[in-house]
Scaffold this active site. Sequence first.
Site, PDB file in Angstrom:
ATOM      1  N   MET A  27       0.838  -1.197   0.000  1.00 58.24           N
ATOM      2  CA  MET A  27       0.000   0.000   0.000  1.00 58.24           C
ATOM      3  C   MET A  27       0.875   1.249   0.000  1.00 58.24           C
ATOM      4  O   MET A  27       1.891   1.303   0.677  1.00 58.24           O
ATOM      5  CB  MET A  27      -0.856  -0.037   1.273  1.00 58.24           C
ATOM      6  CG  MET A  27      -1.609   1.186   1.616  1.00 58.24           C
ATOM      7  SD  MET A  27      -2.453   0.937   3.217  1.00 58.24           S
ATOM      8  CE  MET A  27      -1.410   1.861   4.295  1.00 58.24           C
ATOM      9  N   SER A 101       4.041  -6.624   1.956  1.00 54.56           N
ATOM     10  CA  SER A 101       2.955  -6.095   2.775  1.00 54.56           C
ATOM     11  C   SER A 101       1.596  -6.564   2.249  1.00 54.56           C
ATOM     12  O   SER A 101       1.412  -7.770   2.086  1.00 54.56           O
ATOM     13  CB  SER A 101       3.084  -4.574   2.829  1.00 54.56           C
ATOM     14  OG  SER A 101       2.447  -4.073   3.961  1.00 54.56           O
ATOM     15  N   GLN A 102       0.650  -5.660   1.907  1.00 54.37           N
ATOM     16  CA  GLN A 102      -0.669  -6.161   1.479  1.00 54.37           C
ATOM     17  C   GLN A 102      -0.576  -6.944   0.157  1.00 54.37           C
ATOM     18  O   GLN A 102      -1.433  -7.775  -0.130  1.00 54.37           O
ATOM     19  CB  GLN A 102      -1.714  -5.042   1.380  1.00 54.37           C
ATOM     20  CG  GLN A 102      -1.555  -4.106   0.188  1.00 54.37           C
ATOM     21  CD  GLN A 102      -2.649  -3.023   0.120  1.00 54.37           C
ATOM     22  OE1 GLN A 102      -3.413  -2.832   1.055  1.00 54.37           O
ATOM     23  NE2 GLN A 102      -2.719  -2.306  -0.992  1.00 54.37           N
ATOM     24  N   ASP A 221       8.146  -4.448  13.754  1.00 53.15           N
ATOM     25  CA  ASP A 221       7.199  -3.804  12.829  1.00 53.15           C
ATOM     26  C   ASP A 221       6.306  -2.796  13.548  1.00 53.15           C
ATOM     27  O   ASP A 221       5.621  -3.133  14.511  1.00 53.15           O
ATOM     28  CB  ASP A 221       6.332  -4.889  12.169  1.00 53.15           C
ATOM     29  CG  ASP A 221       5.735  -4.419  10.845  1.00 53.15           C
ATOM     30  OD1 ASP A 221       5.248  -3.273  10.794  1.00 53.15           O
ATOM     31  OD2 ASP A 221       5.764  -5.194   9.881  1.00 53.15           O
ATOM     32  N   HIS A 277       9.011  -2.675   9.584  1.00 52.31           N
ATOM     33  CA  HIS A 277       8.307  -3.179   8.409  1.00 52.31           C
ATOM     34  C   HIS A 277       9.176  -3.178   7.150  1.00 52.31           C
ATOM     35  O   HIS A 277       9.695  -2.127   6.756  1.00 52.31           O
ATOM     36  CB  HIS A 277       7.070  -2.293   8.190  1.00 52.31           C
ATOM     37  CG  HIS A 277       6.048  -2.904   7.270  1.00 52.31           C
ATOM     38  ND1 HIS A 277       5.533  -4.162   7.462  1.00 52.31           N
ATOM     39  CD2 HIS A 277       5.434  -2.421   6.165  1.00 52.31           C
ATOM     40  CE1 HIS A 277       4.652  -4.431   6.513  1.00 52.31           C
ATOM     41  NE2 HIS A 277       4.572  -3.393   5.705  1.00 52.31           N
TER      42      HIS A 277
END
Length: 298
Positions: A27, A101-102, A221, A277
């Site tokens: 994202m 990530s996403q 994270d 992250h």
Amino acid sequence: MKFWIISIFIYKLVIADPVPIVLWHGMGDTCCVSVSLGSFKLFLEKNIPGVYVNSLRVGNNTIEDLENGYFMSPNQQIEYVCNLLASDLKLRNGFNAIGFSQGSQFLRGVVQRCGHQLPPIKNLITLGGQHQGVYGLPHCGALQHESCDYVRKLLNYAAYYKWVQKALVQATYWHDPLDEETYKKGSQFLADINNERVINKTYINNLNKLEHFVMIKFDGDSIVQPRGTEWFGFYKPGQAKVMQSLQESALYVKDRLGLKKMDKAGKLVFLSQPGDHLRFSQDWFIKNIINVYLDPKK
Ligand SMILES: *[C@@H]1O[C@H](CO)[C@@H](O)[C@H](O)[C@H]1NC(C)=O
Ligand SMILES: *[C@@H]1O[C@H](CO)[C@@H](O)[C@H](O)[C@H]1NC(C)=O
């Protein structure tokens, strides 16, 4: 002359091209800018000579790619990517997939929903993915601030309204542990690919065709909450403090997604990195991912 042609032919047969790689960004990121996935693509190309890398662009240009990461329903994004991959002839002998990530849970969606229509997907590698969704806002995890808990409770009221599910990508993997039933009914993306409503055998079969499903968790994270979701864990149902691992969850115990079977077959790999992250060193990635999964030394 003939000798040379035959030699080149044999050379091609013996020294096969490296397995291509597909990347799906996170994202607020895009396929190609040089500060993020663009440079990661170059890094892969440098360390795996001759590799073909397809960094997915969801949209007609980079701006659309960025916007779609927030506003285009993951179900539509996955369908779009399934078509992109099917029409990429360079992937026809199979490929590895890396999600950021996403992009992690979206690529898993691709494997599950259209894996049977694509060339073999060998290894799925996810970096900081949210396989059990999120319950929290970026940076709240690290700050442990009271208002964070308040805001996430507030978001609970709206996340599963149909229009919010349609309008905001991140709502489709919002997972409220205080109300699992509403999550299962209302989540238009995550609850479906996690076989929470019905058991879709196609999803199980497609996922099981992977050689490995590698999940990388970031122990520092500050973006993803809870961090355990990066290893397919989540809060124990009914509260939002105590975590349970994938192996302790009903999803695994009842094997609704075939993950238990994959685990027993040694296909699930859990790795971690100490930083925030998506923070990892190139050396670590070469040693633990490239040399083991992407370009194994014969
Ligand atoms: C590509 O452009 C067309 C025409 O403007 C638009 O309808 C379509 O939604 C765009 N595709 C994506 C994936 O954003
Ligand atoms: C299961 O998944 C396949 C592939 O995405 C889909 O075609 C099918 O409709 C799904 N079945 C159910 C019961 O949801």
